[in-house]
Every structure is written in C-alpha cells, then in structure tokens.
Design a protein around this motif. Structure first.
Motif, PDB file in Angstrom:
ATOM      1  N   UNK A   6      44.130   9.743 -20.560  1.00 19.93           N
ATOM      2  CA  UNK A   6      42.799  10.356 -20.645  1.00 19.93           C
ATOM      3  C   UNK A   6      42.338  10.852 -19.270  1.00 19.93           C
ATOM      4  N   UNK A   7      42.614  10.069 -18.239  1.00 27.80           N
ATOM      5  CA  UNK A   7      42.226  10.469 -16.885  1.00 27.80           C
ATOM      6  C   UNK A   7      42.974  11.742 -16.467  1.00 27.80           C
ATOM      7  N   UNK A   8      44.248  11.846 -16.806  1.00 22.42           N
ATOM      8  CA  UNK A   8      45.019  13.049 -16.474  1.00 22.42           C
ATOM      9  C   UNK A   8      44.514  14.260 -17.245  1.00 22.42           C
ATOM     10  N   UNK A   9      44.182  14.073 -18.504  1.00 20.42           N
ATOM     11  CA  UNK A   9      43.633  15.180 -19.295  1.00 20.42           C
ATOM     12  C   UNK A   9      42.318  15.651 -18.676  1.00 20.42           C
ATOM     13  N   UNK A  10      41.475  14.722 -18.282  1.00 16.30           N
ATOM     14  CA  UNK A  10      40.197  15.080 -17.660  1.00 16.30           C
ATOM     15  C   UNK A  10      40.423  15.825 -16.348  1.00 16.30           C
ATOM     16  N   UNK A  11      41.391  15.375 -15.556  1.00 18.48           N
ATOM     17  CA  UNK A  11      41.700  16.017 -14.275  1.00 18.48           C
ATOM     18  C   UNK A  11      42.188  17.445 -14.493  1.00 18.48           C
ATOM     19  N   UNK A  12      43.047  17.637 -15.484  1.00 18.68           N
ATOM     20  CA  UNK A  12      43.563  18.977 -15.775  1.00 18.68           C
ATOM     21  C   UNK A  12      42.440  19.897 -16.235  1.00 18.68           C
ATOM     22  N   UNK A  13      41.584  19.388 -17.110  1.00 22.24           N
ATOM     23  CA  UNK A  13      40.452  20.201 -17.561  1.00 22.24           C
ATOM     24  C   UNK A  13      39.561  20.593 -16.390  1.00 22.24           C
ATOM     25  N   UNK A  14      39.342  19.663 -15.488  1.00 19.79           N
ATOM     26  CA  UNK A  14      38.509  19.945 -14.321  1.00 19.79           C
ATOM     27  C   UNK A  14      39.121  21.063 -13.478  1.00 19.79           C
ATOM     28  N   UNK A  15      40.429  21.019 -13.296  1.00 16.13           N
ATOM     29  CA  UNK A  15      41.123  22.080 -12.547  1.00 16.13           C
ATOM     30  C   UNK A  15      40.907  23.423 -13.232  1.00 16.13           C
ATOM     31  N   UNK A  16      41.128  23.451 -14.541  1.00 14.64           N
ATOM     32  CA  UNK A  16      40.979  24.710 -15.273  1.00 14.64           C
ATOM     33  C   UNK A  16      39.569  25.261 -15.154  1.00 14.64           C
ATOM     34  N   UNK A  17      38.593  24.410 -15.386  1.00 11.35           N
ATOM     35  CA  UNK A  17      37.201  24.857 -15.377  1.00 11.35           C
ATOM     36  C   UNK A  17      36.784  25.310 -13.977  1.00 11.35           C
ATOM     37  N   UNK A  18      37.135  24.539 -12.962  1.00 14.14           N
ATOM     38  CA  UNK A  18      36.745  24.906 -11.600  1.00 14.14           C
ATOM     39  C   UNK A  18      37.395  26.207 -11.146  1.00 14.14           C
ATOM     40  N   UNK A  19      38.660  26.394 -11.467  1.00 12.69           N
ATOM     41  CA  UNK A  19      39.338  27.642 -11.084  1.00 12.69           C
ATOM     42  C   UNK A  19      38.701  28.837 -11.770  1.00 12.69           C
ATOM     43  N   UNK A  20      38.419  28.687 -13.057  1.00  9.32           N
ATOM     44  CA  UNK A  20      37.834  29.820 -13.782  1.00  9.32           C
ATOM     45  C   UNK A  20      36.403  30.093 -13.334  1.00  9.32           C
ATOM     46  N   UNK A  21      35.663  29.057 -12.973  1.00 10.23           N
ATOM     47  CA  UNK A  21      34.308  29.280 -12.453  1.00 10.23           C
ATOM     48  C   UNK A  21      34.369  30.044 -11.135  1.00 10.23           C
ATOM     49  N   UNK A  22      35.331  29.686 -10.318  1.00  6.71           N
ATOM     50  CA  UNK A  22      35.435  30.290  -8.983  1.00  6.71           C
ATOM     51  C   UNK A  22      36.029  31.700  -9.021  1.00  6.71           C
ATOM     52  N   UNK A  23      37.059  31.913  -9.862  1.00  8.30           N
ATOM     53  CA  UNK A  23      37.782  33.190  -9.850  1.00  8.30           C
ATOM     54  C   UNK A  23      37.612  34.003 -11.128  1.00  8.30           C
TER      55      UNK A  23
END
Length: 92
Positions: A6-23
């Motif tokens: 669950x922690x890894x899934x949350x980390x991956x989602x965070x990466x996706x969301x942050x990258x898309x917010x930024x770029x």
C-alpha cells in the motif's frame, strides 16, 4: 495487499500526480509529452489494472492516458495472445 505494498502504491501515485501537476501544461504524460518515464511506468499501469488496485482519480486519469496509447493496446493484445508457458514460473 501488505502495508508495504500500500505504501508503494501511494508513493507511485504521488509521483504521477506531482509530475503531472508540474509538467501537465506541456501534455498529459508525466513530463508533458510521452517519454521514458511513461514507458518505464507502463508495466506498473498494467499491474494496477490487472490486480484492480484502487487509485485516486488523478492517478486513474494518468493510467487512462497511458492505456489509451495504441502501443500500450498493441502490447496488451500481444501479451494476451502469448502461448508460451514456462512451467517453473507458472507454479510459483
């Protein structure tokens, strides 16, 4: 799933969301246009789909973007058509 999973899934989602917010102003993929990061995460998108991993709407939007790619669809179709069975890996 385990707490670690669950922690890894949350980390991956965070990466996706942050990258898309930024770029996201440059396109719908992680850094705007489709690139290496998206290619590396395509198998993860596939696993999340295959195992019905619940994700946030923003992460689902990214997954839908990747899954809509013709190359992703072709890869999925080819994988489903694969008939090779390696017994020692099927019984693990």
């Amino acid at each position: 799933m385990s707490a670690d999973a669950y922690a890894n899934v949350a980390r991956i989602q965070q990466i996706w969301v942050e990258c898309r917010e930024r770029y996201g102003k440059f396109g719908p993929f992680l850094f705007g246009a489709f690139g290496g990061a998206d290619a590396m995460f395509a198998p993860v998108v596939h696993r999340f789909c295959t195992y019905a991993i619940p994700v946030a709407p923003e992460a689902q939007d990214y997954m839908n973007t990747v899954m809509s790619l013709p190359a992703f669809q072709e890869w999925t179709t080819a994988g489903l058509a694969e008939i090779l069975v390696i017994e020692r890996f099927e019984t693990v």
